[in-house]
Design a protein around this motif. Structure first.
Motif, PDB file in Angstrom:
ATOM      1  N   LEU A  28     -73.826 -47.261 -18.218  1.00 20.42           N
ATOM      2  CA  LEU A  28     -73.808 -46.751 -19.662  1.00 20.42           C
ATOM      3  C   LEU A  28     -72.269 -45.982 -19.900  1.00 20.42           C
ATOM      4  O   LEU A  28     -71.878 -46.158 -20.982  1.00 20.42           O
ATOM      5  N   SER A  67     -78.552 -41.584 -24.510  1.00 19.76           N
ATOM      6  CA  SER A  67     -78.767 -43.033 -23.828  1.00 19.76           C
ATOM      7  C   SER A  67     -79.745 -43.142 -22.797  1.00 19.76           C
ATOM      8  O   SER A  67     -80.680 -44.045 -22.792  1.00 19.76           O
ATOM      9  N   CYS A 101     -73.670 -41.026 -15.423  1.00 17.51           N
ATOM     10  CA  CYS A 101     -72.873 -41.421 -16.813  1.00 17.51           C
ATOM     11  C   CYS A 101     -71.900 -40.645 -16.890  1.00 17.51           C
ATOM     12  O   CYS A 101     -70.551 -40.949 -16.971  1.00 17.51           O
TER      13      CYS A 101
END
Length: 111
Positions: free
Chosen positions: A91, A106, A48
Motif C-alpha cells: 500500500l 486502506s 504502510c
C-alpha cells in the motif's frame, strides 16, 4: 573529507532504520491510543506509513525483526503478521496513499 560510496550507503541504511524505529514507535502509540484491537490492521497500517516515511526496506527490516523478537519470547510471532506487514508495504507504494489516514483507511478495508 573523502567518503566512499560504501560509507555513504551504510549511513543511509542506518538513518533509514532509525527513522523506521522512531516512526513505528510513534504510530504504534497512536494506534494504541485509539484502542483498536485488530492486530493485523495495526501491522498493515504501521508498515504502510513507515514505508512512506522511511522507505520500504527499512520498514520491512523492522517488521521482520519484530517477529524474530516475538519468536524468542518478546511476544507472539505469527506468519500472518508478516503478511499484514507486506500488505502495508504494498500500500505504501501506491500513488494515492500518502499519509497515515490513507494507510489506516486502506488497511481497514483489508482487515
Amino acid at each position: 573529507m573523502n567518503l566512499s560510496y560504501a560509507s555513504i550507503s551504510s549511513n543511509k541504511r542506518v538513518d533509514g532504520l532509525l527513522c523506521a524505529v522512531e516512526s513505528a514507535t510513534y504510530y504504534k502509540r497512536v494506534l494504541e491510543f485509539q484502542n483498536l484491537e485488530v492486530d493485523k490492521y495495526r501491522h498493515c497500517t504501521v508498515s504502510c506509513i513507515v514505508g512512506i516515511e522511511c522507505g520500504i526496506s527499512s520498514s520491512a527490516i523492522i517488521g521482520v525483526a519484530k517477529e524474530i523478537y516475538d519468536l524468542f519470547g518478546g511476544g507472539h510471532a505469527e506468519w500472518r503478521d508478516l503478511f499484514a506487514n507486506i500488505n502495508g508495504l504494498r500500500l505504501s507504494q501506491r500513488a494515492d496513499i500518502q499519509n497515515f489516514e490513507d494507510c489506516s483507511a486502506s488497511c481497514k478495508s483489508i482487515y
